[in-house]
Design a protein around this motif. Structure first.
Motif, PDB file in Angstrom:
ATOM      1  N   ALA A 267       0.836  -1.211   0.000  1.00 15.73           N
ATOM      2  CA  ALA A 267       0.000   0.000   0.000  1.00 15.73           C
ATOM      3  C   ALA A 267       0.867   1.256   0.000  1.00 15.73           C
ATOM      4  O   ALA A 267       0.565   2.238  -0.687  1.00 15.73           O
ATOM      5  N   GLY A 268       1.954   1.221   0.765  1.00 15.49           N
ATOM      6  CA  GLY A 268       2.867   2.360   0.771  1.00 15.49           C
ATOM      7  C   GLY A 268       3.495   2.579  -0.585  1.00 15.49           C
ATOM      8  O   GLY A 268       3.673   3.730  -1.033  1.00 15.49           O
ATOM      9  N   ALA A 269       3.828   1.492  -1.292  1.00 14.09           N
ATOM     10  CA  ALA A 269       4.422   1.612  -2.619  1.00 14.09           C
ATOM     11  C   ALA A 269       3.419   2.192  -3.612  1.00 14.09           C
ATOM     12  O   ALA A 269       3.780   3.024  -4.463  1.00 14.09           O
ATOM     13  N   ARG A 270       2.175   1.770  -3.502  1.00 12.87           N
ATOM     14  CA  ARG A 270       1.146   2.329  -4.401  1.00 12.87           C
ATOM     15  C   ARG A 270       0.979   3.836  -4.159  1.00 12.87           C
ATOM     16  O   ARG A 270       0.855   4.622  -5.104  1.00 12.87           O
ATOM     17  N   THR A 271       0.967   4.222  -2.885  1.00 10.43           N
ATOM     18  CA  THR A 271       0.832   5.645  -2.554  1.00 10.43           C
ATOM     19  C   THR A 271       2.017   6.443  -3.103  1.00 10.43           C
ATOM     20  O   THR A 271       1.847   7.528  -3.681  1.00 10.43           O
ATOM     21  N   GLU A 272       3.211   5.896  -2.945  1.00  4.76           N
ATOM     22  CA  GLU A 272       4.409   6.585  -3.436  1.00  4.76           C
ATOM     23  C   GLU A 272       4.391   6.699  -4.958  1.00  4.76           C
ATOM     24  O   GLU A 272       4.765   7.741  -5.511  1.00  4.76           O
ATOM     25  N   TRP A 273       3.954   5.658  -5.627  1.00  2.00           N
ATOM     26  CA  TRP A 273       3.913   5.697  -7.092  1.00  2.00           C
ATOM     27  C   TRP A 273       2.889   6.718  -7.581  1.00  2.00           C
ATOM     28  O   TRP A 273       3.129   7.440  -8.562  1.00  2.00           O
ATOM     29  N   GLU A 274       1.741   6.814  -6.903  1.00  2.00           N
ATOM     30  CA  GLU A 274       0.756   7.839  -7.272  1.00  2.00           C
ATOM     31  C   GLU A 274       1.324   9.237  -7.056  1.00  2.00           C
ATOM     32  O   GLU A 274       1.091  10.153  -7.860  1.00  2.00           O
ATOM     33  N   ARG A 275       2.073   9.393  -5.960  1.00  2.00           N
ATOM     34  CA  ARG A 275       2.684  10.707  -5.700  1.00  2.00           C
ATOM     35  C   ARG A 275       3.686  11.074  -6.794  1.00  2.00           C
ATOM     36  O   ARG A 275       3.686  12.211  -7.297  1.00  2.00           O
ATOM     37  N   SER A 283      10.558  13.868 -14.931  1.00  2.00           N
ATOM     38  CA  SER A 283      10.343  13.185 -16.201  1.00  2.00           C
ATOM     39  C   SER A 283       9.907  11.750 -15.915  1.00  2.00           C
ATOM     40  O   SER A 283      10.026  11.254 -14.786  1.00  2.00           O
ATOM     41  N   ASP A 284       9.428  11.039 -16.940  1.00  2.00           N
ATOM     42  CA  ASP A 284       9.025   9.639 -16.759  1.00  2.00           C
ATOM     43  C   ASP A 284      10.193   8.797 -16.263  1.00  2.00           C
ATOM     44  O   ASP A 284      10.031   7.938 -15.386  1.00  2.00           O
ATOM     45  N   ALA A 285      11.368   9.059 -16.824  1.00  2.00           N
ATOM     46  CA  ALA A 285      12.549   8.301 -16.418  1.00  2.00           C
ATOM     47  C   ALA A 285      12.895   8.564 -14.958  1.00  2.00           C
ATOM     48  O   ALA A 285      13.258   7.644 -14.209  1.00  2.00           O
ATOM     49  N   GLN A 286      12.775   9.827 -14.522  1.00  2.00           N
ATOM     50  CA  GLN A 286      13.069  10.167 -13.130  1.00  2.00           C
ATOM     51  C   GLN A 286      12.047   9.533 -12.185  1.00  2.00           C
ATOM     52  O   GLN A 286      12.403   9.059 -11.098  1.00  2.00           O
ATOM     53  N   ARG A 287      10.777   9.532 -12.589  1.00  2.00           N
ATOM     54  CA  ARG A 287       9.744   8.911 -11.750  1.00  2.00           C
ATOM     55  C   ARG A 287      10.051   7.427 -11.531  1.00  2.00           C
ATOM     56  O   ARG A 287       9.996   6.929 -10.406  1.00  2.00           O
ATOM     57  N   LYS A 288      10.375   6.737 -12.611  1.00  2.00           N
ATOM     58  CA  LYS A 288      10.667   5.312 -12.494  1.00  2.00           C
ATOM     59  C   LYS A 288      11.941   5.056 -11.699  1.00  2.00           C
ATOM     60  O   LYS A 288      12.023   4.102 -10.922  1.00  2.00           O
ATOM     61  N   GLN A 289      12.914   5.941 -11.870  1.00  2.00           N
ATOM     62  CA  GLN A 289      14.156   5.792 -11.107  1.00  2.00           C
ATOM     63  C   GLN A 289      13.905   5.974  -9.625  1.00  2.00           C
ATOM     64  O   GLN A 289      14.397   5.207  -8.790  1.00  2.00           O
ATOM     65  N   ASP A 290      13.121   7.010  -9.271  1.00  2.00           N
ATOM     66  CA  ASP A 290      12.803   7.256  -7.862  1.00  2.00           C
ATOM     67  C   ASP A 290      11.961   6.118  -7.287  1.00  2.00           C
ATOM     68  O   ASP A 290      12.139   5.718  -6.129  1.00  2.00           O
ATOM     69  N   MET A 291      11.024   5.588  -8.111  1.00  2.00           N
ATOM     70  CA  MET A 291      10.181   4.509  -7.619  1.00  2.00           C
ATOM     71  C   MET A 291      11.000   3.242  -7.405  1.00  2.00           C
ATOM     72  O   MET A 291      10.790   2.510  -6.431  1.00  2.00           O
ATOM     73  N   GLN A 292      11.950   2.998  -8.292  1.00  2.00           N
ATOM     74  CA  GLN A 292      12.789   1.822  -8.123  1.00  2.00           C
ATOM     75  C   GLN A 292      13.628   1.935  -6.849  1.00  2.00           C
ATOM     76  O   GLN A 292      13.829   0.949  -6.131  1.00  2.00           O
ATOM     77  N   ALA A 293      14.084   3.146  -6.565  1.00  2.00           N
ATOM     78  CA  ALA A 293      14.846   3.348  -5.325  1.00  2.00           C
ATOM     79  C   ALA A 293      13.964   3.075  -4.110  1.00  2.00           C
ATOM     80  O   ALA A 293      14.416   2.491  -3.111  1.00  2.00           O
ATOM     81  N   TYR A 294      12.697   3.480  -4.179  1.00  2.00           N
ATOM     82  CA  TYR A 294      11.759   3.226  -3.080  1.00  2.00           C
ATOM     83  C   TYR A 294      11.556   1.717  -2.901  1.00  2.00           C
ATOM     84  O   TYR A 294      11.586   1.202  -1.772  1.00  2.00           O
ATOM     85  N   ILE A 295      11.349   1.016  -4.003  1.00  2.00           N
ATOM     86  CA  ILE A 295      11.144  -0.436  -3.941  1.00  2.00           C
ATOM     87  C   ILE A 295      12.379  -1.128  -3.368  1.00  2.00           C
ATOM     88  O   ILE A 295      12.274  -2.013  -2.514  1.00  2.00           O
ATOM     89  N   ASN A 296      13.553  -0.693  -3.827  1.00  2.00           N
ATOM     90  CA  ASN A 296      14.792  -1.305  -3.335  1.00  2.00           C
ATOM     91  C   ASN A 296      14.950  -1.125  -1.828  1.00  2.00           C
ATOM     92  O   ASN A 296      15.501  -1.990  -1.142  1.00  2.00           O
ATOM     93  N   GLY A 297      14.449  -0.009  -1.314  1.00  2.00           N
ATOM     94  CA  GLY A 297      14.603   0.287   0.103  1.00  2.00           C
ATOM     95  C   GLY A 297      13.558  -0.349   0.996  1.00  2.00           C
ATOM     96  O   GLY A 297      13.736  -0.403   2.219  1.00  2.00           O
ATOM     97  N   ASN A 298      12.456  -0.823   0.397  1.00  2.00           N
ATOM     98  CA  ASN A 298      11.352  -1.326   1.210  1.00  2.00           C
ATOM     99  C   ASN A 298      10.974  -2.777   0.946  1.00  2.00           C
ATOM    100  O   ASN A 298      10.117  -3.326   1.656  1.00  2.00           O
TER     101      ASN A 298
END
Length: 313
Positions: A267-275, A283-298
């Protein structure tokens, strides 16, 4: 999808709970939610489906397509387009120190892939299993694993001679003894013991209890009492203990905790991805990069691919 996840959760938690005569993990969700199979490796609604079967050939097993699929095509059909999306194979290859040794995990691994029947053919599933085994352990061990696969599928599709009649207990042991003997004939003593010993012990205990004149144990085909909002945890645990015993109730409680933690993190990952999708400065690339960092950390490494699939990254 949620029902498949519940099935995987259930298999890990109870492990030894089976429907009589070898139906593994009787309480998990049925293929009605794209997750069950007829035969010795699958649950039944009442607990009697498998013992009464004369053949373990799942529906659709003989309808192979005209052109065989490649392993990557099967993988794409099941894990990207089909009901395996967001899941990881359960069970184990039973390989340690570069040696294949009998263990129950290989049967669970086979049954995981067999759940794909109906979406692809059994020939395609075998192609995928062989490719996965080869990638995991190399050609020599993969050949040994696939030899066990062929024997297991022969057992899965065996035409049983004895017929089961639930209302006539005198038929039960003939069915049991035939299945026990054929398992050892086809798989060999060591693999038959690894795959089915626990199932056979549960059936014998069940049968002996009925023969003793004591009340029968609760039907293991009934759904496992689950925690839910508004339910009394003490009452749920008491019902689990009464039905399955203390050890299984403890495993179920641990599975509840792990599942709640997984859902919280997802649920936290879904919230972060929506944010991130709403962040106009990225940019799209930055969003995916930031989301991947979130996934890697959690999420642990073996969870990350599943999260990515569930979030459609």
């Amino acid at each position: 999808m949620k029902m498949r996840a519940m099935q995987m959760r259930g298999w890990m938690a109870v492990g030894g709970l089976v429907i009589v005569l070898g139906v593994t993990v009787a309480w998990m969700a049925h293929r009605g939610s794209a997750d069950g199979q007829a035969g010795s490796g699958a649950p039944g609604a009442s607990g009697w489906n498998m013992i009464g079967a004369t053949s373990e050939t799942p529906a659709g097993a003989g309808s192979a397509p005209a052109v065989a699929m490649t392993p990557d095509q099967v993988r794409n059909r099941l894990f990207k387009e089909g009901s395996f999306a967001g899941t990881e194979p359960s069970g184990d290859w039973c390989v340690a120190a570069a040696k294949l040794s009998p263990c129950p995990g290989l049967r669970k691994r086979f049954e995981y892939y067999i759940l794909g029947l109906g979406e692809v053919s059994i020939t395609d599933i075998k192609t995928l299993v062989a490719d996965e085994a080869r990638k995991a352990h190399g050609e020599p061990l993969a050949s040994q694993i696939m030899a066990i696969w062929d024997q297991y599928w022969q057992l899965r599709t065996y035409a049983w001679r004895n017929k089961f009649d639930q209302s006539d207990r005198s038929t039960w042991m003939a069915v049991f003894e035939e299945q026990k003997a054929v398992r050892r004939q086809i798989l060999g003593a060591d693999w038959a013991k690894a795959f089915f010993e626990q199932d056979e012990q549960h059936f014998k205990q069940y049968y002996d209890q009925l023969e003793s004149g004591l009340p029968p144990p609760p039907d293991p085909g009934e759904p496992v009492p689950q925690m839910a909002p508004g339910k009394d945890p003490v009452a749920v645990r008491a019902e689990r203990v009464a039905r399955y015993g203390e050890a299984a109730a403890d495993r179920l409680a641990k599975a509840d905790e792990e599942w709640a933690d997984w859902e919280r993190r997802l649920a936290g990952a879904r919230t972060e991805w929506e944010r991130l999708k709403g962040a106009s400065n990225l940019s799209d690339a930055q969003r995916k990069q930031d989301m991947q960092a979130y996934i890697n950390g959690n999420f642990k490494p073996d969870e990350q691919a599943r999260v990515q699939a569930l979030l459609h990254l």
